[in-house]
Scaffold this motif. Structure first.
Motif, mmCIF file in Angstrom:
data_model
loop_
_atom_site.group_PDB
_atom_site.id
_atom_site.type_symbol
_atom_site.label_atom_id
_atom_site.label_comp_id
_atom_site.label_asym_id
_atom_site.label_seq_id
_atom_site.Cartn_x
_atom_site.Cartn_y
_atom_site.Cartn_z
ATOM 1 N N LEU A 286 28.943 14.148 -18.561
ATOM 2 C CA LEU A 286 27.716 13.892 -17.809
ATOM 3 C C LEU A 286 27.518 12.401 -17.584
ATOM 4 O O LEU A 286 27.111 11.970 -16.492
ATOM 5 C CB LEU A 286 26.523 14.485 -18.561
ATOM 6 N N VAL A 287 27.810 11.599 -18.603
ATOM 7 C CA VAL A 287 27.697 10.143 -18.463
ATOM 8 C C VAL A 287 28.623 9.637 -17.361
ATOM 9 O O VAL A 287 28.226 8.810 -16.526
ATOM 10 C CB VAL A 287 28.014 9.450 -19.801
ATOM 11 N N ALA A 288 29.856 10.141 -17.343
ATOM 12 C CA ALA A 288 30.816 9.710 -16.332
ATOM 13 C C ALA A 288 30.337 10.080 -14.926
ATOM 14 O O ALA A 288 30.470 9.278 -13.982
ATOM 15 C CB ALA A 288 32.184 10.334 -16.611
ATOM 16 N N VAL A 289 29.769 11.262 -14.787
ATOM 17 C CA VAL A 289 29.267 11.685 -13.479
ATOM 18 C C VAL A 289 28.101 10.807 -13.035
ATOM 19 O O VAL A 289 28.039 10.353 -11.878
ATOM 20 C CB VAL A 289 28.844 13.163 -13.525
ATOM 21 N N VAL A 290 27.173 10.535 -13.961
ATOM 22 C CA VAL A 290 26.010 9.709 -13.627
ATOM 23 C C VAL A 290 26.431 8.297 -13.257
ATOM 24 O O VAL A 290 25.937 7.704 -12.283
ATOM 25 C CB VAL A 290 25.006 9.704 -14.797
#
Length: 354
Positions: free
Chosen positions: A39-43
């Motif tokens: 999720l961090v990578a996507v954000v």
């Protein structure tokens, strides 16, 4: 008496066979930590792409949301992770902003050099104030920190030779290097984004260390933590100083983006708004400061659009509505929604595994 044969022993007395463990589905092998980093990578990917598609004003708004997220990250250390109440966070935000502004205006300091100086100044002052302040608890601590926020604005106006008084200081905005090919608003956005990522990674590392376990123990039960050997005053003061440092860093980046500081921009309402944003985002959560920063940036503007005569009333009603729907904050609401959506996936994964 007639002996009971082994074959006549009731079935309930027979030892139960151990249950055969169910095979672990591939979905369950993806731990919560892996989903979190995904999720961090996507954000982060969306954040890096956003300034190339948004208008300059929207890019500016996102940069401001990240600045507030840095400030809320520091406030979360004291309120969410240490369990103390602070209503003076806006004062350290102002201190970092004015440190950068004075350095750039009076001594022509390059803007990158103002960030470590602002962080150091706010750390020292936060540590010095934390020693006496954090010996208090509850409402007494809240009252003292509120007093810090109240006298900050008159103090800034008093030293007008340095701070510019009520008129404030107007500064040049940092120019993007030619090799980047970025516009001014995009360059400021990426400065804010890089600072935000560094601050969040540093705080995540601290919370996973022995220091993080100590402050969580203080939050859960101070007496038990002290019995286990945790030095309460030491870790409380450190948490307060780090919180002030992050607020100072946010204030410094604020000065870069806004290119103007005035005492009225850091009134006591800023401290209260930051605390409200953190509670709405989610106390003690990793995503709470991010969601709170978005809330602090966009919701007041939204309230202004709804009713220009009484935006504060609309803002207050929106806070009440969010707290009613999400008592644990937006991060808690998102977590519950993710767990509910994940249950059908896990059931499907278990079915396929069989």
């Amino acid at each position: 008496m007639t002996a009971v044969s082994r074959s006549e022993t009731p079935a309930a007395a027979a030892p139960a066979r151990p249950a055969t463990p169910e095979p672990i589905s591939p979905v369950r092998r993806l731990t919560a930590a892996r989903w979190h980093w995904l999720l961090v990578a996507v954000v982060v990917g969306i954040a890096c792409y956003a300034p190339f598609e948004l208008a300059p004003f929207r890019t500016f708004q996102l940069a401001m949301a990240m600045i507030y997220a840095i400030a809320l990250l520091g406030l979360n250390l004291v309120v969410g992770h240490t369990g103390q109440i602070s209503l003076g966070h806006g004062a350290f935000f102002a201190l970092g902003a004015y440190t950068a502004a004075v350095l750039m205006d009076r001594w022509d300091t390059p803007y990158p050099a103002t960030l470590p100086i602002a962080a150091a100044v706010t750390f020292v002052i936060g540590f010095a104030l934390g020693i006496p302040v954090l010996r208090l608890r509850g409402l007494y601590l809240a009252l003292v920190t509120l007093a810090i926020a109240i006298f900050t604005v008159p103090l800034l106006k008093r030293f007008d030779d340095i701070t510019g008084g009520s008129m404030g200081l107007t500064l040049p905005k940092p120019k993007p290097p030619a090799w980047t090919g970025l516009a001014e608003d995009q360059w400021l956005y990426f400065l804010a984004l890089a600072t935000t990522l560094i601050c969040f990674l540093l705080v995540a590392g601290v919370l996973r260390s022995r220091v993080g376990r100590a402050v969580h123990a203080i939050r859960d039960n101070e007496i038990a933590a002290e019995v286990l050997g945790v030095r309460l005053a030491h870790y409380k003061t450190l948490a307060f100083a780090w919180s002030a440092t992050l607020a100072g860093v946010a204030g410094c980046v604020y000065t870069w983006v806004i290119a103007y500081v005035s005492p009225d921009s850091f009134a006591v309402t800023l401290s209260i708004t930051l605390l409200a944003g953190l509670v709405v985002g989610g106390l003690g959560t990793q995503w709470g400061p991010v969601l709170g920063g978005l809330f602090v940036m966009y919701v007041p503007n939204f309230a202004q659009d709804i009713n220009q005569a009484a935006p504060s009333v609309i803002f207050g009603l929106l806070i009440i509505a969010v707290m009613y729907l999400a008592p644990n904050g937006l991060a808690g609401l998102a977590g519950r929604a993710a767990r509910r959506l994940g249950r059908p996936i896990l059931r499907k994964g278990n079915t396929n595994a069989h």
